[in-house]
Enzyme design. Structure first.
Site, PDB file in Angstrom:
ATOM      1  N   HIS A   1      -6.324  -7.460  -5.365  1.00 45.84           N
ATOM      2  CA  HIS A   1      -4.449  -7.325  -5.380  1.00 45.84           C
ATOM      3  C   HIS A   1      -4.084  -8.153  -4.197  1.00 45.84           C
ATOM      4  O   HIS A   1      -4.701  -8.058  -3.133  1.00 45.84           O
ATOM      5  CB  HIS A   1      -4.234  -5.753  -5.235  1.00 45.84           C
ATOM      6  CG  HIS A   1      -4.199  -5.022  -6.598  1.00 45.84           C
ATOM      7  ND1 HIS A   1      -4.798  -5.606  -7.593  1.00 45.84           N
ATOM      8  CD2 HIS A   1      -3.983  -3.864  -6.803  1.00 45.84           C
ATOM      9  CE1 HIS A   1      -4.655  -4.365  -8.633  1.00 45.84           C
ATOM     10  NE2 HIS A   1      -4.242  -3.466  -7.988  1.00 45.84           N
TER      11      HIS A   1
ATOM     12  N   CYS B   1      -3.958   1.883  -5.028  1.00 42.84           N
ATOM     13  CA  CYS B   1      -4.708   0.544  -5.030  1.00 42.84           C
ATOM     14  C   CYS B   1      -4.157  -0.439  -4.026  1.00 42.84           C
ATOM     15  O   CYS B   1      -4.657  -1.282  -3.387  1.00 42.84           O
ATOM     16  CB  CYS B   1      -5.226  -0.082  -6.133  1.00 42.84           C
ATOM     17  SG  CYS B   1      -4.058  -0.140  -7.393  1.00 42.84           S
TER      18      CYS B   1
END
Lengths: 352, 352, 352, 352
Positions: free
Chosen positions: B241, B148
């Site tokens: 993120h 990710c």
């Protein structure tokens, strides 16, 4: 610890703000200093301290201090030693005025930090820089402590600079909201969020450590020759600034133990020789758990005056990387300023 | 956009977990794929999907899908194309079993990512790596998407690698809790806190981009020759993120505009030529506000498939530094896997 | 849905604030209304909208609207229909000025809500109260929507008032920070905290529902005869006000099903007969999961216009207790105001 | 404070959990008790305490205690007085076994709280109930403290029950995540969210206060005759349970001062007569600020043993409403259990 026949009377400039409140909290039962006057901006002048602000500290406000009347920040209302938690929009001139009037100003504000004749002190790191005070042009004295992120960082760098020499430092910070004062960061901006920008912070981190680690030569400090790159983030943490640090050393070592030992040795002789009320029993602590330090778990170590380190690893780009944490309003602000004042008292720069 | 006479039937392995649920959410009304079977671990097998888990996605679970019975993750229950959101503790063997049984496995799990014959794909970045599929030893196919944090980072690096060449990359991440699955991170550990460690994450960030940016030569990928250093933090953010990135380039430029233009050009011809349902209208976006990108404001841009960039500055140590943000469960996981599948369909690796 | 030959031009007063921005977001692609003018306070007048504020909505600001110049909030700059997201410190007079100048003002502000001749409307609940407009003294019209906590509560109460009659209502709210606007609640006050006080909120919750549920008789509304007790808390949630409600009914029932059925029936005939763009397909939804509704999971149902209910239980003190949730800036503010305007258009109170 | 020739040796059952850790933290330097043995479940038995768990308390774990070996929870390993922080899935039988073996068990677990012969004690509220111990059938003793939400609530009710009599109590709680233990509440469920359900909590709040406020007659407690209705919510707060309380009194008063004075008087004579190390100097404190109490500001008052009250107002439905706060893991759990043990020592139920 040394003892005084009588506590030194002190004042606090900017007493209603968050840094000012922290000064009040930490000085309320201090063994060497006694709060005698509180200063604030015009709109609060004349009010009782307890009514002029909302107290936001964890320890309850002492009744006696709540009943102090607030003064304007001009010398005639204050004893000869003042702590300044003034906002940087006004700190520069006010602090200069006090110094010209022969006051000793222990400031947490940024305004005079980089002035050539103003020492930027972390007691365990560069107490010899206090001698700059002998070269200040006014009759009084201004001493400053570094930015909240810089104090922890520079303290961690000092033993490495001493033992290995440092070339380059890369820092990414994750900073607590209390660093922005009150009301500071809006809940709108920080709940479920990160803000990758703090005004002026990266510049301070890239500059202040060079002065602090620099060498005092006569009336000037020769900056420490290294380069720093900083990126700053605000995160949803109340207190405790973290930093992810990578660095390259002049004298290489391939052993983590060498670095950790340098940290462990640091401050010990200082602590053995000096006995200052706010000096923590460990200035630096290295935590072995691979997920430490963490703000919630470690910010309060030794009353918030210890800098916590962890996760030392080799860095594929520079030499080593690690994580550090310090309590931004205690070690990173008011607590450090008070430690500076204690040191000045011990060294005779503040007199009974 | 190309059209099919009939949607391709697909299955989802690991459908009850958070990644599996995100697959279900994103595939529920997909124009090219239709969910026909859901797989889960033994303890859920035989139960209705809607009863076997707590649905945690924002869009309500479709009634039809809630009534699917859960199958064990063995080939006989599934159509020939399966998405895998399996936990890494079991994904390795199960995915291999499906591939041996001639299935096409589009996996978000880490297990096969670094296998020599498994392409690690971000469509806009290295779609040519799909040709590795012709060299897989089993009759089926396994395709993976990166970690990710790696997807956003590598997508931002690609145009710079192309136009300037990259030597070194320094990354510090601030990662959302949804990356840890459910229940994942305890509230105990994240409220008013940062955790400066995510198991295995730094290693993935230091390795996967080299493969993705590498050159396919015959049946092997020659890794891109650069060095990465990563430090990973978990912060109190739900989705999105962030990364603070510093890098040095082979061909120097002193103009921020050169970098930003490279980002702006990136993906445009890909978008012009290919018409994939999950392809965002911008793969990269550069935000001018000095405090952007931020998770809460930008993670959802283009349905969570755009990588946001900002704060490009010169780095005193390397050449440039910037901040990036990507939605970790969409662009960073299920959304990217689905985009991979769409690309495979277009390229003929999945057949009608 | 009814169609217009041309969209109705509208203005937004107080366009730079959080409610104003939500109006802009929701009206940007509205099928019946078209934004033609934006108003702000003096300090922003003359600036481009996109530069005068920081856009804080999830959907990107449309370029066309970013380039609107901001006007002072005086009638000559605006089309005949205006939405007001003005701060209550100025809304009272400005809205009155517009009404005197024959404008139709659809207001989210509190100032005129309890005025005798101003309807306080939730379309599904008391659309007949619009007839009060025929009795307003000025040439224009002022219509208001209730407080953000009141809308959800009163909508949930309406079918119970109709079918059983209500005597007493006890409400404890857990309210999101977006209700306080920007910057609103300081991060200092809400991280790891609850604030058990919201200025003026308890009074509004105890008063507004009586007017909304009241009976229009000629030019006056006879308040609904029940008693409400409210306690309000601010919690660390971005959007979505929750309320724990207990109530006693006039006509008793011992079956939860009777209550739930009343909720399920509510709004259906309204939805069947009227076709308004912002009307959700369900006004009320009852969730069976014993831990629902939750802000993060349910605030966005039907674009934030549905009120979610759950946890209906017998109350040992009053008759029944339950939990409700509504999106405070959509159903609880701008979304409801727009729904009011749509209803007024349908009913002929706004003319093409 | 009374003095012992030697501290009483004690053990802690369930020492690795969050309540167990809090027992360890609070007993580590206790003037009357000394930890001699720690018990845990089978999977930890034989390990060193410091290695068998992750220490989550703010105060560092003492080295001496970190080196204790963990024992199974069977009587032969423990001194005669044990504190139980056992999980309720096992606490019932284990505590009974210890009591049958003549041990004194001071339990924070729910299992025996409502047993007829087990006192449910809050020292300032119902110390006389300790006499129930003379009627327990086994040779040992089991004493319990109430649920974490019940302790604060019942302490606030006691002086009102004494001086006015209470008929009805309506409670809505906003509870901290630490009440759910570790890992407890997932970050997924609580960031930007509220969970309006805590399993079993409402039942405890509706039942336990009746026993605590009840009258001991011979070997039985006659429950206090009032009715309670509770709704419980989990919020994103680390420590500190809040409650919004409304109540009706038997003897009416229209003066807030009467209520506040009753609170202020409460506990004073208890504190004057007894000198227990964990007894706070104020059991109840009433805060005048209209936005107090707040978890972050007041949970730590008097080391977390004071219950904070505020916002007393007339309730339109019942008579009065107010807000209360107590530290759920100190006053609401381990701290109260230790206070119970101190009281038992004073009263001779624990012997030197």
């Amino acid at each position: 610890m040394f003892h005084l026949s009588k506590k030194i009377p002190v004042g606090i400039l900017g007493a209603t703000g968050v840094v000012g409140q922290k000064f009040v909290e930490l000085l309320s039962n201090h063994p060497l200093f006694e709060i005698k006057a509180l200063g604030a901006s015009e709109k609060s002048t004349g009010k009782f301290y307890g009514e002029a602000m909302t107290w936001r500290m964890a320890a309850p406000l002492e009744t006696k201090i709540a009943q102090f009347k607030l003064h304007p920040c001009t010398p005639e209302h204050f004893p000869k030693v003042v702590f300044s938690g003034l906002d940087s929009s006004v700190a520069g001139d006010i602090e200069t005025n006090f110094a010209k009037a022969s006051f000793t100003v222990i400031s947490n504000s940024k305004n005079h930090r980089m002035d050539e004749d103003v020492p930027l002190i972390i007691p365990e790191v560069n107490s010899d820089h206090l001698n700059l005070l002998n070269h200040q042009s006014h009759k009084g004295r201004i001493v400053t402590n570094p930015n909240c992120s810089v104090i922890g960082l520079t303290t961690a760098l000092k033993p490495l600079a001493q033992e290995f020499g440092i070339d380059k430092v890369h820092v990414v910070t994750l900073q607590a909201v209390s660093g922005a004062g009150y009301p500071g960061v809006s809940s709108f901006d920080i709940l479920d969020n990160v803000i990758p920008f703090i005004s002026g912070e990266e510049e301070k981190i890239e500059q202040e450590p060079l002065k602090i680690l620099g060498e005092l030569k006569g009336a000037a400090i020769k900056p420490y020759p290294m380069q720093i790159s900083a990126q700053c983030n605000r995160v949803a943490v109340m207190d405790g600034h973290m930093a992810c640090v990578s660095l390259s050393l002049q004298k290489k070592t391939s052993e983590a133990k060498d670095i950790i030992d340098a940290w462990k040795r640091f401050g010990v002789s200082f602590q053995n020789n000096l006995s200052l009320p706010s000096l923590p029993k460990e200035t630096l602590i290295y935590l072995e758990d691979r997920a430490h330090p963490q703000p919630k778990l470690h910010r309060h170590l030794n009353n918030g005056m210890t800098v916590s380190l962890g996760r030392l690893q080799k860095c594929p780009l520079l030499d080593w990387k690690f994580v550090l944490l310090s309590h931004n309003t205690i070690r990173g602000a008011a607590g450090s300023a008070i430690l500076n004042a204690e040191l000045m008292l011990l060294k005779g720069f503040i007199k009974e």
